[in-house]
Scaffold this motif. Structure first.
Motif, PDB file in Angstrom:
ATOM      1  N   ARG A 219     -15.173 -47.532 -12.056  1.00  0.00           N
ATOM      2  CA  ARG A 219     -16.335 -46.774 -12.808  1.00  0.00           C
ATOM      3  C   ARG A 219     -15.714 -45.498 -13.862  1.00  0.00           C
ATOM      4  O   ARG A 219     -16.129 -45.302 -14.834  1.00  0.00           O
ATOM      5  N   ASP A 220     -14.703 -44.965 -13.181  1.00  0.00           N
ATOM      6  CA  ASP A 220     -14.051 -43.814 -14.178  1.00  0.00           C
ATOM      7  C   ASP A 220     -13.253 -44.291 -15.198  1.00  0.00           C
ATOM      8  O   ASP A 220     -12.407 -45.250 -15.031  1.00  0.00           O
ATOM      9  N   PRO A 221     -13.693 -43.723 -16.512  1.00  0.00           N
ATOM     10  CA  PRO A 221     -13.151 -44.670 -17.742  1.00  0.00           C
ATOM     11  C   PRO A 221     -11.625 -44.103 -17.693  1.00  0.00           C
ATOM     12  O   PRO A 221     -10.894 -45.019 -18.264  1.00  0.00           O
ATOM     13  N   VAL A 222     -11.230 -42.851 -17.480  1.00  0.00           N
ATOM     14  CA  VAL A 222      -9.942 -42.651 -17.710  1.00  0.00           C
ATOM     15  C   VAL A 222      -8.995 -43.263 -16.670  1.00  0.00           C
ATOM     16  O   VAL A 222      -8.042 -43.819 -16.957  1.00  0.00           O
ATOM     17  N   LEU A 223      -9.292 -43.480 -15.402  1.00  0.00           N
ATOM     18  CA  LEU A 223      -8.675 -44.099 -14.318  1.00  0.00           C
ATOM     19  C   LEU A 223      -8.543 -45.677 -14.696  1.00  0.00           C
ATOM     20  O   LEU A 223      -7.608 -46.035 -14.542  1.00  0.00           O
ATOM     21  N   ARG A 224      -9.716 -46.165 -15.111  1.00  0.00           N
ATOM     22  CA  ARG A 224      -9.496 -47.570 -15.384  1.00  0.00           C
ATOM     23  C   ARG A 224      -8.725 -47.739 -16.713  1.00  0.00           C
ATOM     24  O   ARG A 224      -7.856 -48.734 -16.584  1.00  0.00           O
ATOM     25  N   THR A 225      -8.855 -47.221 -17.703  1.00  0.00           N
ATOM     26  CA  THR A 225      -7.891 -47.227 -18.761  1.00  0.00           C
ATOM     27  C   THR A 225      -6.495 -46.884 -18.661  1.00  0.00           C
ATOM     28  O   THR A 225      -5.796 -47.755 -18.759  1.00  0.00           O
ATOM     29  N   MET A 226      -6.377 -45.932 -17.785  1.00  0.00           N
ATOM     30  CA  MET A 226      -4.844 -45.802 -17.299  1.00  0.00           C
ATOM     31  C   MET A 226      -4.099 -46.800 -16.406  1.00  0.00           C
ATOM     32  O   MET A 226      -3.306 -47.175 -16.736  1.00  0.00           O
ATOM     33  N   SER A 227      -4.886 -47.290 -15.533  1.00  0.00           N
ATOM     34  CA  SER A 227      -4.637 -48.287 -14.672  1.00  0.00           C
ATOM     35  C   SER A 227      -4.204 -49.424 -15.196  1.00  0.00           C
ATOM     36  O   SER A 227      -3.338 -50.284 -15.139  1.00  0.00           O
ATOM     37  N   LEU A 228      -5.208 -50.043 -16.245  1.00  0.00           N
ATOM     38  CA  LEU A 228      -5.032 -51.384 -16.973  1.00  0.00           C
ATOM     39  C   LEU A 228      -3.718 -51.300 -17.740  1.00  0.00           C
ATOM     40  O   LEU A 228      -3.168 -52.194 -17.990  1.00  0.00           O
ATOM     41  N   ALA A 229      -3.613 -50.075 -18.351  1.00  0.00           N
ATOM     42  CA  ALA A 229      -2.480 -49.932 -19.342  1.00  0.00           C
ATOM     43  C   ALA A 229      -1.041 -49.988 -18.460  1.00  0.00           C
ATOM     44  O   ALA A 229      -0.110 -50.633 -18.848  1.00  0.00           O
ATOM     45  N   ALA A 230      -1.161 -49.342 -17.618  1.00  0.00           N
ATOM     46  CA  ALA A 230       0.136 -49.073 -16.533  1.00  0.00           C
ATOM     47  C   ALA A 230       0.431 -50.599 -16.050  1.00  0.00           C
ATOM     48  O   ALA A 230       1.407 -51.061 -15.760  1.00  0.00           O
ATOM     49  N   LEU A 231      -0.600 -51.384 -15.382  1.00  0.00           N
ATOM     50  CA  LEU A 231      -0.728 -52.506 -15.103  1.00  0.00           C
ATOM     51  C   LEU A 231      -0.146 -53.536 -16.127  1.00  0.00           C
ATOM     52  O   LEU A 231       0.639 -54.494 -15.700  1.00  0.00           O
TER      53      LEU A 231
END
Length: 404
Positions: A219-231
């Motif tokens: 749900r958190d846009p910052v964590l979701r985006t950072m996690s997807l990019a790092a993944l």
């Protein structure tokens, strides 16, 4: 009128130094076992298949149990989980030579021990990151720098451990190297025992908490985006790592020295990058830092597919790896600090489980791709993927700048 003394950096605290020292010591031992245990299995059984099965059994519990293990970290606290994990690992690793010398180590028993080591790692890895944040405090820049130094310790161990293990195996045998690894975990536990206790409210073990952590991450846009990019980078870079020996064989006359040079460049670039991130993290916001690192890595990866001397390939590999800690360290810092405190043990393991699932899958897919496609074609696809990840991070940094 008096001037208040400057606040001492939390990175200079004795608690932080103990955590980093314990991580380096235990990681060196782990990297020694990474060579010693497969060597022991191969030399005693003569079976490469059994050796490969040991790897699979050890890594499989990590993605399967990381999320439930977060519940344990939330209930016990990061310090206690880390200490218990160190002690259990020491006992398990010492059990291998003990049982073998007593002629009581069938292969199935070895697999059980290895699976238990992997199960401990499922909680141990996230607990270490949380313990690091507890030692530093709530400052995002300091935690980003601390995570970078944590990666420096791990990267340095990857360089030191296998080299030391190779020497010790030749001199004393693989079983004795496992004794040394057990001792490193015991020493790590002793260092962690000296940390101050942190009062935690016991949390009832519940799958609802785990599900809430997953929902918060998505749900958190910052964590979701950072996690997807790092993944994304965590999925792409294993393909590059597997490409290095393929390049040495296909382009440079099957020269093992070239393969060694490229692998050394990988480790050296990562180590330099972690040190640079540690020095700069408190001056740059995590989202901007990740965007800079993502762009730099993507640019370097576009230089990799083309035919060139081995020396320049080594420089490109080192440079691309140098930028990656600027993505991973801010991502882990935000995953550790951004969620509410009661959800933190349930958010970070989600990312850890995804990475541990992605890496072996990436290795498997890359092996198939290199069987059927030219290495340059695969590396172009990697560069395209890295560029997409960089664009995602740039967009996030732009949105954060507008909101500031």
């Amino acid at each position: 009128m008096t001037t208040a003394p400057p606040r001492r950096s939390p990175l200079r605290s004795w608690q932080f130094r103990r955590v980093i020292t314990a991580e380096f010591i235990s990681s060196v031992g782990t990297q020694m076992t990474t060579l010693a245990l497969p060597w022991f299995v191969l030399t005693t059984s003569g079976s490469p298949a059994r050796m490969g099965l040991v790897f699979v059994i050890q890594i499989l519990p990590v993605p399967l149990l990381s999320m439930p293990a977060g519940l344990l970290v939330a209930r016990w606290g990061a310090r206690r989980v880390t200490i218990v994990g160190d002690v259990v690992n020491a006992v398990l690793l010492a059990a291998v030579p003990t049982l073998y010398l007593a002629d009581m180590l069938p292969f199935w028993a070895l697999l059980v021990i290895v699976a238990l080591v992997g199960s401990v790692a499922s909680a141990y890895l996230s607990a270490q990151r949380m313990l690091l944040a507890e030692a530093i405090g709530p400052d995002e820049g300091a935690v980003t720098a601390g995570n970078a130094l944590f990666e420096t310790a791990t990267s340095s161990a990857r360089l030191v451990g296998p080299a030391v293990a190779g020497f010790l195996i030749a001199q004393f045998g693989a079983l004795n190297v496992l004794w040394i690894d057990a001792a490193t975990f015991a020493l790590s536990a002793a260092l962690m025992t000296g940390l101050p206790r942190r009062e935690t409210v016991p949390e009832k073990l519940s799958a609802n908490n785990m599900a809430e952590g997953v929902r918060y991450l998505l749900r958190d846009p910052v964590l979701r985006t950072m996690s997807l990019a790092a993944l994304g980078y965590g999925t792409l870079m294993p393909v590059v790592l597997l490409a290095l020996p393929v390049m040495a064989k296909a382009r440079y006359g099957e020269d093992p020295h070239v393969a060694g040079l490229l692998l050394a460049a990988w480790g050296g670039g990562t180590a330099v990058g972690t040190v640079a991130v540690a020095r700069l993290a408190r001056r740059i916001s995590p989202t901007r830092f990740a965007a800079y690192g993502g762009v730099g890595a993507a640019v370097m990866l576009w230089l990799l597919p083309w035919d060139q001397p081995a020396a320049t390939v080594a420089v490109v590999v080192a440079a691309s790896c140098m930028f990656l800690p600027a993505v991973t360290a801010p991502a882990v810092a935000l995953l550790t600090l951004r969620p509410p405190e009661h959800l933190r043990p349930h958010v970070l393991p989600v990312f850890g489980a995804a990475v541990f699932l992605a890496s072996p899958l990436a290795y498997a897919v890359a092996g198939v791709l290199f069987e059927h496609l030219a290495v340059s074609t695969v590396l172009v696809a990697v560069a395209v993927g890295a560029t997409l990840c960089a664009l995602v991070l740039l967009n996030l940094a732009g949105r954060k700048a507008e909101a500031a």
